[in-house]
Write an enzyme that holds these catalytic residues in place. Structure first.
Site, PDB file in Angstrom:
ATOM      1  CD  GLU A 105      15.629 -28.431  -6.611  1.00 44.36           C
ATOM      2  OE1 GLU A 105      16.285 -29.065  -7.438  1.00 44.36           O
ATOM      3  OE2 GLU A 105      15.573 -27.198  -6.567  1.00 44.36           O
ATOM      4  CB  ALA A 120      13.860 -33.442 -13.507  1.00 43.93           C
ATOM      5  CG  LEU A 137      10.849 -36.480  -3.700  1.00 40.65           C
ATOM      6  CD1 LEU A 137      10.853 -36.570  -5.225  1.00 40.65           C
ATOM      7  CD2 LEU A 137      10.189 -35.175  -3.262  1.00 40.65           C
ATOM      8  NE  ARG A 182      23.923 -22.947 -11.408  1.00 35.07           N
ATOM      9  CZ  ARG A 182      23.345 -23.941 -10.708  1.00 35.07           C
ATOM     10  NH1 ARG A 182      23.149 -23.805  -9.398  1.00 35.07           N
ATOM     11  NH2 ARG A 182      22.970 -25.048 -11.309  1.00 35.07           N
ATOM     12  CB  SER A 217      27.571 -35.250 -15.484  1.00 30.54           C
ATOM     13  OG  SER A 217      28.035 -35.070 -16.799  1.00 30.54           O
ATOM     14  CB  CYS A 261      -1.218  -0.276   5.317  1.00 30.53           C
ATOM     15  SG  CYS A 261       0.424  -0.933   5.027  1.00 30.53           S
ATOM     16  CD  GLU A 274      -1.332  -2.371   2.031  1.00 29.29           C
ATOM     17  OE1 GLU A 274      -0.113  -2.613   1.928  1.00 29.29           O
ATOM     18  OE2 GLU A 274      -2.112  -3.089   2.663  1.00 29.29           O
ATOM     19  NE  ARG A 297      17.251 -25.275  -7.566  1.00 22.27           N
ATOM     20  CZ  ARG A 297      18.435 -25.752  -7.952  1.00 22.27           C
ATOM     21  NH1 ARG A 297      19.394 -24.919  -8.337  1.00 22.27           N
ATOM     22  NH2 ARG A 297      18.664 -27.036  -7.960  1.00 22.27           N
TER      23      ARG A 297
HETATM   24  N1  LIG Z   1      15.860 -36.045 -11.481  1.00 22.29           N
HETATM   25  C1  LIG Z   1      15.720 -35.398 -10.351  1.00 22.29           C
HETATM   26  O1  LIG Z   1      14.925 -34.465 -10.230  1.00 22.29           O
HETATM   27  C2  LIG Z   1      16.537 -35.812  -9.189  1.00 22.29           C
HETATM   28  C3  LIG Z   1      16.534 -35.016  -8.042  1.00 22.29           C
HETATM   29  C4  LIG Z   1      17.272 -35.467  -6.949  1.00 22.29           C
HETATM   30  C5  LIG Z   1      17.969 -36.661  -7.018  1.00 22.29           C
HETATM   31  N2  LIG Z   1      17.958 -37.367  -8.153  1.00 22.29           N
HETATM   32  C6  LIG Z   1      18.677 -38.647  -8.218  1.00 22.29           C
HETATM   33  O2  LIG Z   1      18.221 -39.443  -7.155  1.00 22.29           O
HETATM   34  C7  LIG Z   1      19.287 -40.249  -6.678  1.00 22.29           C
HETATM   35  C8  LIG Z   1      19.352 -40.125  -5.187  1.00 22.29           C
HETATM   36  O3  LIG Z   1      18.103 -40.488  -4.658  1.00 22.29           O
HETATM   37  P1  LIG Z   1      18.003 -41.530  -3.493  1.00 22.29           P
HETATM   38  O4  LIG Z   1      16.565 -41.851  -3.313  1.00 22.29           O
HETATM   39  O5  LIG Z   1      18.942 -42.640  -3.751  1.00 22.29           O
HETATM   40  O6  LIG Z   1      18.578 -40.734  -2.251  1.00 22.29           O
HETATM   41  P2  LIG Z   1      18.119 -39.363  -1.573  1.00 22.29           P
HETATM   42  O7  LIG Z   1      16.668 -39.399  -1.336  1.00 22.29           O
HETATM   43  O8  LIG Z   1      18.699 -38.192  -2.279  1.00 22.29           O
HETATM   44  O9  LIG Z   1      18.920 -39.457  -0.203  1.00 22.29           O
HETATM   45  C9  LIG Z   1      18.822 -40.574   0.609  1.00 22.29           C
HETATM   46  C10 LIG Z   1      19.673 -40.320   1.806  1.00 22.29           C
HETATM   47  O10 LIG Z   1      19.048 -39.347   2.610  1.00 22.29           O
HETATM   48  C11 LIG Z   1      19.289 -39.640   3.983  1.00 22.29           C
HETATM   49  N3  LIG Z   1      18.015 -39.944   4.615  1.00 22.29           N
HETATM   50  C12 LIG Z   1      17.035 -40.762   4.194  1.00 22.29           C
HETATM   51  N4  LIG Z   1      16.013 -40.757   5.051  1.00 22.29           N
HETATM   52  C13 LIG Z   1      16.357 -39.897   6.028  1.00 22.29           C
HETATM   53  C14 LIG Z   1      15.712 -39.436   7.198  1.00 22.29           C
HETATM   54  N5  LIG Z   1      14.494 -39.876   7.563  1.00 22.29           N
HETATM   55  N6  LIG Z   1      16.356 -38.543   7.987  1.00 22.29           N
HETATM   56  C15 LIG Z   1      17.570 -38.096   7.646  1.00 22.29           C
HETATM   57  N7  LIG Z   1      18.249 -38.509   6.555  1.00 22.29           N
HETATM   58  C16 LIG Z   1      17.632 -39.379   5.749  1.00 22.29           C
HETATM   59  C17 LIG Z   1      20.206 -40.835   4.002  1.00 22.29           C
HETATM   60  O11 LIG Z   1      21.510 -40.280   4.000  1.00 22.29           O
HETATM   61  P3  LIG Z   1      22.764 -40.980   4.707  1.00 22.29           P
HETATM   62  O12 LIG Z   1      23.039 -42.175   3.862  1.00 22.29           O
HETATM   63  O13 LIG Z   1      23.842 -39.938   4.640  1.00 22.29           O
HETATM   64  O14 LIG Z   1      22.353 -41.311   6.081  1.00 22.29           O
HETATM   65  C18 LIG Z   1      19.890 -41.524   2.693  1.00 22.29           C
HETATM   66  O15 LIG Z   1      20.942 -42.311   2.221  1.00 22.29           O
HETATM   67  C19 LIG Z   1      20.536 -39.758  -7.364  1.00 22.29           C
HETATM   68  O16 LIG Z   1      20.897 -40.708  -8.331  1.00 22.29           O
HETATM   69  C20 LIG Z   1      20.128 -38.492  -8.022  1.00 22.29           C
HETATM   70  O17 LIG Z   1      20.763 -38.336  -9.274  1.00 22.29           O
HETATM   71  C21 LIG Z   1      17.279 -36.982  -9.248  1.00 22.29           C
END
Ligand SMILES: NC(=O)c1ccc[n+]([C@@H]2O[C@H](COP(=O)([O-])OP(=O)(O)OC[C@H]3O[C@@H](n4cnc5c(N)ncnc54)[C@H](OP(=O)(O)O)[C@@H]3O)[C@@H](O)[C@H]2O)c1
Length: 346
Positions: free
Chosen positions: A270, A159, A276, A212, A173, A89, A55, A189
């Site tokens: 993410e 993604a 997730l 970025r 990568s 306001c 305002e 973001r």
């Molecule tokens: N395409 C996309 O948008 C996207 C985005 C993100 C990731 N990715 C891909 O996803 C893969 C990774 O995913 P992911 O499912 O294997 O792993 P993640 O969800 O990234 O991470 C899992 C890790 O998170 C920690 N964790 C899990 N539950 C937890 C909790 N309740 N409290 C605290 N920490 C917790 C643990 O870490 P610690 O082992 O250290 O204990 C676990 O190993 C990668 O290959 C990446 O490239 C893709």
């Protein structure tokens, strides 16, 4: 009574408000338009907490202040009536001689809720409420949830391939989605207060988690969750000026409450799939942004891991769904409507 031009001018005020999203926390994003006889005199929005409200910005933007006399003010959220970091306001509106105030949504903050409107009416100003109420309320879904529950609004972004996988073959990568989707993620973001990922994503992808592309003046807080604490100290998420918080072996309630205490009203998650999946199993996702790319990668890493729903009746539905083509990618976004569940507090 709502007039024919009210919706059009409120839509403009909404566009102004959206410019502040991500920058105003813990305040809501608010936009305003000043008009007389249907002619726009000025526009403005709340730019940052501690800075003038929308305002005041719209009055500052006027080329000559006396022209505000007898004008109509369109504002997406009801004007405040209390002294905070800035004066009320309602006083500025009265002093400027504005004769009509058109309001989008009512402030859910009990400190304000309806009080400003009562004050304006007492001062003889005509007040109209509820113009684009749904849209104005939705813009501040994050603030609205945070002010009531103390927790951020959780946006899950992924993604993914057409077969619902997040991962690429190890060691590769290149990203799954195209450059248009990536730019869109950066714009998203820029509207949040914090971005959270799992430790495995730090180890595998080594993301910066910064904005970025587009306006880069606002950089969200970075958040990593881990159980073991095994994180590479030279990971990019720890480089740069923006802070990074690590939560080691904390419950999701703890994490969200603590982020709320740090004034995080909008949290972007993410990934990866484990994180997730856990948020999904705990009914903690509010909004979804899924970027689909026309590729198939197979394998055993779904976008949403976890246990999953036990019966279809428990599956949330995406509402207010938007579909956006980004060259050959498709963005599907919307809010998650969860079936009534006692575990879901909000
Ligand atoms: N395409 C996309 O948008 C996207 C985005 C993100 C990731 N990715 C891909 O996803 C893969 C990774 O995913 P992911 O499912 O294997 O792993 P993640 O969800 O990234 O991470 C899992 C890790 O998170 C920690 N964790 C899990 N539950 C937890 C909790 N309740 N409290 C605290 N920490 C917790 C643990 O870490 P610690 O082992 O250290 O204990 C676990 O190993 C990668 O290959 C990446 O490239 C893709």
């Amino acid at each position: 009574m709502i007039q024919s031009t009210d919706e059009g001018l409120m839509r403009l005020a909404l566009r102004e408000a959206a410019k502040g999203l991500g920058r105003t926390s813990p305040n809501p994003a608010v936009g305003a338009v000043l008009a007389k006889n249907g002619i726009i005199l000025a526009t403005g929005y709340h730019q940052k907490a501690g800075q003038p409200h929308a305002e005041i910005e719209v009055l500052k933007a006027l080329s000559d202040y006396p022209s505000a006399k007898g004008s109509s003010l369109y504002v997406t959220l009801e004007p405040c009536s209390t002294y905070g970091r800035t004066p009320p306001c309602t006083l500025a509106i009265r002093d400027a001689g504005i004769s009509r105030v058109i309001v989008g949504s009512i402030d859910p903050n009990p400190k304000h809720q309806g009080k400003g409107l009562a004050e304006l009416r007492r001062d003889g100003i005509q007040v109209t409420t509820g113009v684009l109420d749904k849209e104005c309320t939705r813009l501040n879904a994050g603030f609205n949830k945070w002010i009531i529950s103390g927790r951020p609004w959780v946006i899950a972004k992924a993604a993914q391939s057409l077969d619902g996988r997040l991962t690429r073959p190890i060691g590769e990568s290149s990203r799954l989605s195209n450059s248009h989707s990536i730019r869109m993620v950066h714009r998203l973001r820029a509207t949040v207060d914090a971005i959270l990922i799992g430790a495995e994503t730090v180890r595998k992808d080594d993301p910066e988690l910064t904005v970025r592309y587009g306006p880069t003046d606002h950089q969200p807080l970075r958040v990593v969750v881990t159980k073991t604490g095994m994180l590479p100290i030279d990971a990019r998420v720890f480089v740069g000026e923006q802070d990074t918080i690590i939560y080691k072996d904390r419950s999701w309630s703890d994490v969200l409450d603590d982020l709320g205490r740090r004034s995080v009203t909008r949290l972007l998650v993410e990934g990866g799939g484990q994180i997730l999946g856990q948020l999904f199993d705990n009914y903690l996702i509010d909004e979804l942004w899924f970027f689909l790319t026309p590729r198939l990668v197979g394998g055993d890493k779904p976008t949403i891991g976890g246990v999953g729903v036990q019966e279809l009746a428990g599956a949330p539905r995406l509402v207010d769904v938007r579909y956006l083509r980004l060259k050959d990618d498709l963005l599907i976004k919307g809010d998650l409507q969860w079936p009534k569940n006692p575990s879901r507090a909000f």
